[in-house]
Design a protein around this motif. Structure first.
Motif, PDB file in Angstrom:
ATOM      1  N   SER A  48       1.017  -0.992  -0.088  1.00 57.56           N
ATOM      2  CA  SER A  48       0.022   0.080   0.024  1.00 57.56           C
ATOM      3  C   SER A  48       0.824   1.194   0.163  1.00 57.56           C
ATOM      4  O   SER A  48       0.081   2.073  -1.305  1.00 57.56           O
ATOM      5  CB  SER A  48      -0.921  -0.195   1.353  1.00 57.56           C
ATOM      6  OG  SER A  48      -1.977   1.191   1.128  1.00 57.56           O
ATOM      7  N   ILE A  49       1.898   1.787   0.642  1.00 56.31           N
ATOM      8  CA  ILE A  49       2.689   2.004   0.890  1.00 56.31           C
ATOM      9  C   ILE A  49       3.446   2.699  -0.779  1.00 56.31           C
ATOM     10  O   ILE A  49       3.837   4.101  -0.953  1.00 56.31           O
ATOM     11  CB  ILE A  49       3.429   2.387   2.502  1.00 56.31           C
ATOM     12  CG1 ILE A  49       2.505   1.793   3.523  1.00 56.31           C
ATOM     13  CG2 ILE A  49       4.994   3.000   2.255  1.00 56.31           C
ATOM     14  CD1 ILE A  49       3.945   1.602   4.326  1.00 56.31           C
ATOM     15  N   GLY A  50       4.494   1.480  -0.813  1.00 56.48           N
ATOM     16  CA  GLY A  50       4.937   1.744  -2.307  1.00 56.48           C
ATOM     17  C   GLY A  50       3.583   1.989  -3.562  1.00 56.48           C
ATOM     18  O   GLY A  50       4.716   2.808  -4.066  1.00 56.48           O
ATOM     19  N   MET A  54       4.707   5.383  -5.168  1.00 58.56           N
ATOM     20  CA  MET A  54       4.226   5.738  -6.153  1.00 58.56           C
ATOM     21  C   MET A  54       3.826   6.257  -7.352  1.00 58.56           C
ATOM     22  O   MET A  54       4.552   7.195  -8.363  1.00 58.56           O
ATOM     23  CB  MET A  54       4.338   4.263  -7.294  1.00 58.56           C
ATOM     24  CG  MET A  54       5.282   3.099  -6.663  1.00 58.56           C
ATOM     25  SD  MET A  54       7.470   3.494  -8.047  1.00 58.56           S
ATOM     26  CE  MET A  54       6.990   3.842  -9.662  1.00 58.56           C
ATOM     27  N   THR A  55       2.415   6.430  -7.080  1.00 66.96           N
ATOM     28  CA  THR A  55       1.418   7.673  -7.196  1.00 66.96           C
ATOM     29  C   THR A  55       2.022   9.359  -7.678  1.00 66.96           C
ATOM     30  O   THR A  55       1.199   9.686  -8.102  1.00 66.96           O
ATOM     31  CB  THR A  55      -0.053   7.764  -6.479  1.00 66.96           C
ATOM     32  OG1 THR A  55      -0.107   5.912  -6.388  1.00 66.96           O
ATOM     33  CG2 THR A  55      -1.071   8.372  -7.298  1.00 66.96           C
TER      34      THR A  55
END
Length: 58
Positions: A48-50, A54-55
Motif C-alpha cells: 500500500s505504501i509502495g 509510486m503515485t
C-alpha cells in the motif's frame, strides 16, 4: 455445576510427557500463526505504501 462458572483441574492432575509434548506443539503452532499473520499484514502495508509513493512520483 453451573456452566457459566469457571472450573479448575484439581491439583492431583499430573502432566505426563504426552501432554507436555502436545502443549509444546500447540504453542509452536500458535506462535507460527502469529508470525505468518504479522508478515501478511506487513506485506499488505508495504504494498500500500509502495503504491502511494509510486503515485506521487508519476
Amino acid at each position: 455445576m453451573d456452566s457459566n462458572k469457571p472450573h479448575f483441574v484439581s491439583s492431583a492432575f499430573k502432566k505426563d510427557e504426552e501432554y507436555i509434548h502436545w502443549l509444546q506443539k500447540v504453542k509452536e503452532q500458535y506462535r507460527s500463526s502469529q508470525a505468518k499473520a504479522a508478515m501478511r499484514v506487513n506485506d499488505a502495508m508495504t504494498s500500500s505504501i509502495g503504491s502511494s509513493v509510486m503515485t506521487l512520483w508519476i
